[in-house]
Design an enzyme around this catalytic site. Structure first.
Site, PDB file in Angstrom:
ATOM      1  N   ASP A   1       0.860  -0.908  -0.163  1.00 20.20           N
ATOM      2  CA  ASP A   1       0.367   0.314   0.354  1.00 20.20           C
ATOM      3  C   ASP A   1       0.734   0.736  -0.013  1.00 20.20           C
ATOM      4  O   ASP A   1       0.774   2.131  -0.657  1.00 20.20           O
ATOM      5  CB  ASP A   1      -0.920  -0.185   1.029  1.00 20.20           C
TER       6      ASP A   1
ATOM      7  N   LYS B   1       1.079   4.008  -3.150  1.00 17.21           N
ATOM      8  CA  LYS B   1       1.243   6.283  -3.101  1.00 17.21           C
ATOM      9  C   LYS B   1       2.760   5.880  -3.230  1.00 17.21           C
ATOM     10  O   LYS B   1       3.070   7.429  -3.842  1.00 17.21           O
ATOM     11  CB  LYS B   1       0.920   5.954  -1.551  1.00 17.21           C
TER      12      LYS B   1
END
Lengths: 360, 360
Positions: A218, A222
């Site tokens: 995750d 980003k």
């Protein structure tokens, strides 16, 4: 009064979608601007729309038996609308993301918190931005840090001619909570690593399978998004080192339950990192780094100075530091909750207002 | 390609004006957007413009002998331009600020770091925003915290329907430097208060007369602006308590030199605040607070928790905390350099890009 912009929402009844729809009536539009009209709503197996583009009501979606349109059919339907259209994608669907270039080429603007489109293949990224135009805009503030002004701040820095040299921070609310608890800046301990993971899982701070947080993906996604906004042609999350916090021996655990049962056997490893950091007068944190000058991205554990913004984080806050030529030695820092339906929907609503201002 | 927007710059050769003009060629415009054209430039006693609205060059301003236009004449001149016009006011002039409603009513957008217009009389504030329209926009990001995304973040929170309950922070780079040095979060001391003020003065961190920083008025003006953006009808800086750090006995000092000479006689007072904070395990800081719920503004010394974002500030950074309903217990925080020509000009350039996007 301007002609109202039309809105199509995919993922209208999920957490972010519901928060978006319930907050929509309370947005403050620019003067003489008509409120956006909903003309298309969808959830997993239902869609709601009107062949003559009349406004539809979210409360009617659950009882709709309208024929399900494919993504290309939805794009055609929206392209023929008598007003400008903004598509809000509140899903995390790869298929919807892949269709953005099609929507954009049909003159439909796209707003989304969906990370898939921007952290997947570089080809898709390039196709999306090549398909934008004066009337087909793309905004994705909530794809990093939910409603925090991160993408917009990075864009403002770049568009006003600053040189962003480095971006680093804590990009995961889950990782933030785990490490702020495990190795508090004030010293002491919140307990054993496996206990803190269990506690976070019980409180709903992790994904149902905590490995989906602990693998670092995750954060990596980003970082890909920020790196690309900053101009780096990062091929994807395969293109740089990502330190997974899943112990090697547990990579093949058959289930989340098995993983959680066996995690306590590996507490020593994390305890080692913590002790090592303490010896240096530092604390251990899970950090994402984009070195724009060197063209490098890195995700993993870092020993962070006591008293630094990253070390002082609280709760599950995100924190992003932008190091730039204009800002010099001290970065521009944005900090706060980087996850949650309301703040994610807020980022989407902020993007919508920008679209309305530009298209209206 | 769209028709270029025309730019008029008042205060074209000051610190911010020069930084703005030199950065202007490196801004990144939206696709198919022509670069803005300079059609009017002014500095104290010179103006440069062309009666047929041809582009003018900043390098010609120093040798211009054009007839000096009054503010109403400038507004008329710009109102008749064949394209949309944005006025950039890089001065801190009250007279120019008073003329914003006139410019806006003539369809000229206004961008400025000038605090006067937004922290002066409530009447002027109301007149300015009443005069805005679809083609006459007002942006003033740099009026608080220079290029930091403060006004835009506050506006985004409000416009997307969040309830901002409280805004607080360190709004002055000078105050930040003085207190981060005088009472470091790590403990110890950077020296006596008067010595640190002298050091800051020598380094150019204060106004030529440090009393202009120590009286708290700069912080108060920024609090008025934030309070008003948040919807409070604050009458002005007279309407709330402002703690001045100028000792009573030195209020009548005839000059900055006399003030600096006598300041060491009053070191005990500041040392007292510092010791008192230490006893509570805190540090003393100069804080601005806007309690939106209670409708109260307050500027002065506060005892701040060790480890809090405000206590951990470094150098001369600003830090602003937005407490809102959506963000809950932990605020949305923006931190970084809040003064300096380059970052102030950056805020102005960011505003210009927003104008170009909306007007273009």
């Amino acid at each position: 009064m301007s002609k109202p912009i039309s809105l199509a929402i995919i993922g209208a009844t999920g957490g972010v979608g519901s928060a978006f729809i319930s907050a929509l009536p309370s947005i403050r539009l620019p003067p003489s601007t008509a409120a956006p009209q909903l003309i298309f709503l969808s959830r997993s197996n239902q869609q709601l729309y009107d062949s003559s583009y009349a406004a539809v009501s979210p409360s009617s979606l659950a009882s709709s038996d309208a024929k399900l349109l494919s993504l290309p059919d939805i794009a055609s339907y929206l392209a023929s609308a008598p007003s400008k259209v903004v598509l809000i994608d509140n899903t995390s669907s790869q298929d919807v993301a892949e269709a953005y270039p099609l929507f954009l080429s049909e003159g439909v603007s796209v707003i989304t918190p969906n990370k898939k489109a921007f952290s997947g293949s570089l080809r898709l990224w390039d196709d999306i931005f090549a398909a934008t135009s004066r009337n087909a805009l793309v905004y994705h503030e909530s794809s990093v840090g939910a409603g925090l002004p991160i993408i917009s701040t990075l864009n403002d820095l770049l568009k006003t001619g600053d040189q962003v040299t480095r971006i680093e921070g804590v990009f995961s609310g889950t990782m933030s909570f785990l490490f702020n608890t495990f190795a508090p800046a004030a010293g002491g301990s919140g307990g054993k690593w496996s206990e803190i993971v269990a506690q976070a899982k019980a409180a709903g701070y992790t994904e149902p399978d905590p490995r989906d947080d602990l693998n670092g993906m995750d954060v990596a996604r980003k970082c890909v998004i920020l790196a690309r906004v900053a101009g780096l042609k990062v091929a994807g999350t395969d293109a740089f080192p990502i330190q997974s916090l899943i112990p090697k021996a547990l990579e093949s655990a058959a289930s989340a339950d098995e993983f959680m049962q066996k995690l306590p056997n590996h507490d020593d490893e994390m305890e080692g990192y913590k002790t090592e950091a303490e010896k240096q007068g530092k604390v251990v944190r899970f950090v994402g780094k984009v070195d724009v000058e060197k063209g490098q991205v890195k995700v993993g554990l870092e020993m962070v100075e006591q008293g630094s913004p990253i070390a002082s984080l609280k709760g599950s806050d995100n924190l992003i530091c932008f190091y730039t030529k204009r800002y010099g030695a001290n970065p521009l820092v944005v900090q706060g909750a980087g996850a949650g339906n309301d703040v994610t929907a807020m980022g989407v609503l902020g993007d919508l207002l920008k679209c309305v201002e530009r298209l209206g």
